[in-house]
Scaffold this motif. Structure first.
Motif, PDB file in Angstrom:
ATOM      1  N   ASP A  66       0.939  -1.295   0.062  1.00 28.09           N
ATOM      2  CA  ASP A  66       0.048  -0.108   0.026  1.00 28.09           C
ATOM      3  C   ASP A  66       0.865   1.290  -0.202  1.00 28.09           C
ATOM      4  O   ASP A  66       0.308   2.478  -0.160  1.00 28.09           O
TER       5      ASP A  66
ATOM      6  N   ARG B  32      -0.853  -0.652  -8.831  1.00 28.13           N
ATOM      7  CA  ARG B  32       0.173  -2.087  -9.229  1.00 28.13           C
ATOM      8  C   ARG B  32       1.393  -1.665 -10.189  1.00 28.13           C
ATOM      9  O   ARG B  32       2.178  -2.379  -9.891  1.00 28.13           O
TER      10      ARG B  32
ATOM     11  N   GLU C 132      -2.557  -8.376  -5.522  1.00 28.33           N
ATOM     12  CA  GLU C 132      -3.319  -7.433  -6.049  1.00 28.33           C
ATOM     13  C   GLU C 132      -4.311  -6.723  -4.956  1.00 28.33           C
ATOM     14  O   GLU C 132      -4.920  -7.174  -4.414  1.00 28.33           O
ATOM     15  N   ASN C 133      -4.344  -5.494  -5.369  1.00 28.77           N
ATOM     16  CA  ASN C 133      -5.387  -4.553  -4.699  1.00 28.77           C
ATOM     17  C   ASN C 133      -6.958  -5.337  -4.859  1.00 28.77           C
ATOM     18  O   ASN C 133      -7.147  -5.501  -6.039  1.00 28.77           O
TER      19      ASN C 133
END
Length: 121
Positions: free
Chosen positions: A82, A87, A114-115
């Motif tokens: 974060d 990405r 991956e978010n």
């Protein structure tokens, strides 16, 4: 109450703790977020985690790969991504980590987070 885990907390803060989870099947998952120093490597080596979820903020990909390899884990998942907004910003560092880890642990897996996507262990 494991003394090795208590020693690892010495380098943490009130914000962060290290955790070792063991599933019903006996799989050990280490969630870690300290500096990479030799004493930490030795403590993690003794814990023998199967899966390492390691903080990747100040540490270089090489340092994280060394720590993961020292632990004996076969699965590495970096966290604290974060700190980058997208990405595309963190992907090059994770790719460096994947390469470094696979050089040290040829049969290992390094997962790129991956978010917004859950990882089912």
């Amino acid at each position: 109450k494991d003394p090795k885990m208590l020693q690892m907390q010495v380098l943490g803060s009130l914000e962060y703790r290290n955790y070792l989870f063991t599933t019903k099947d006996g799989v050990k998952v280490l969630l870690w977020g300290n500096e990479v120093i030799e004493s930490q490597k030795n403590m993690i080596r003794e814990l023998q985690p199967d899966i390492c979820i390691l903080q990747m903020s100040k540490q270089t990909p090489e340092q994280i790969a060394d720590l993961a390899a020292a632990s004996g884990c076969k699965v590495l998942i970096p966290h604290h991504m974060d700190l980058s907004k997208t990405r595309e910003e963190y992907l090059p560092r994770v790719q460096q980590l994947q390469e470094a880890f696979c050089k040290r642990v040829p049969d290992g897996i390094c997962i790129c987070p991956e978010n917004g996507q859950w990882i089912d262990l």
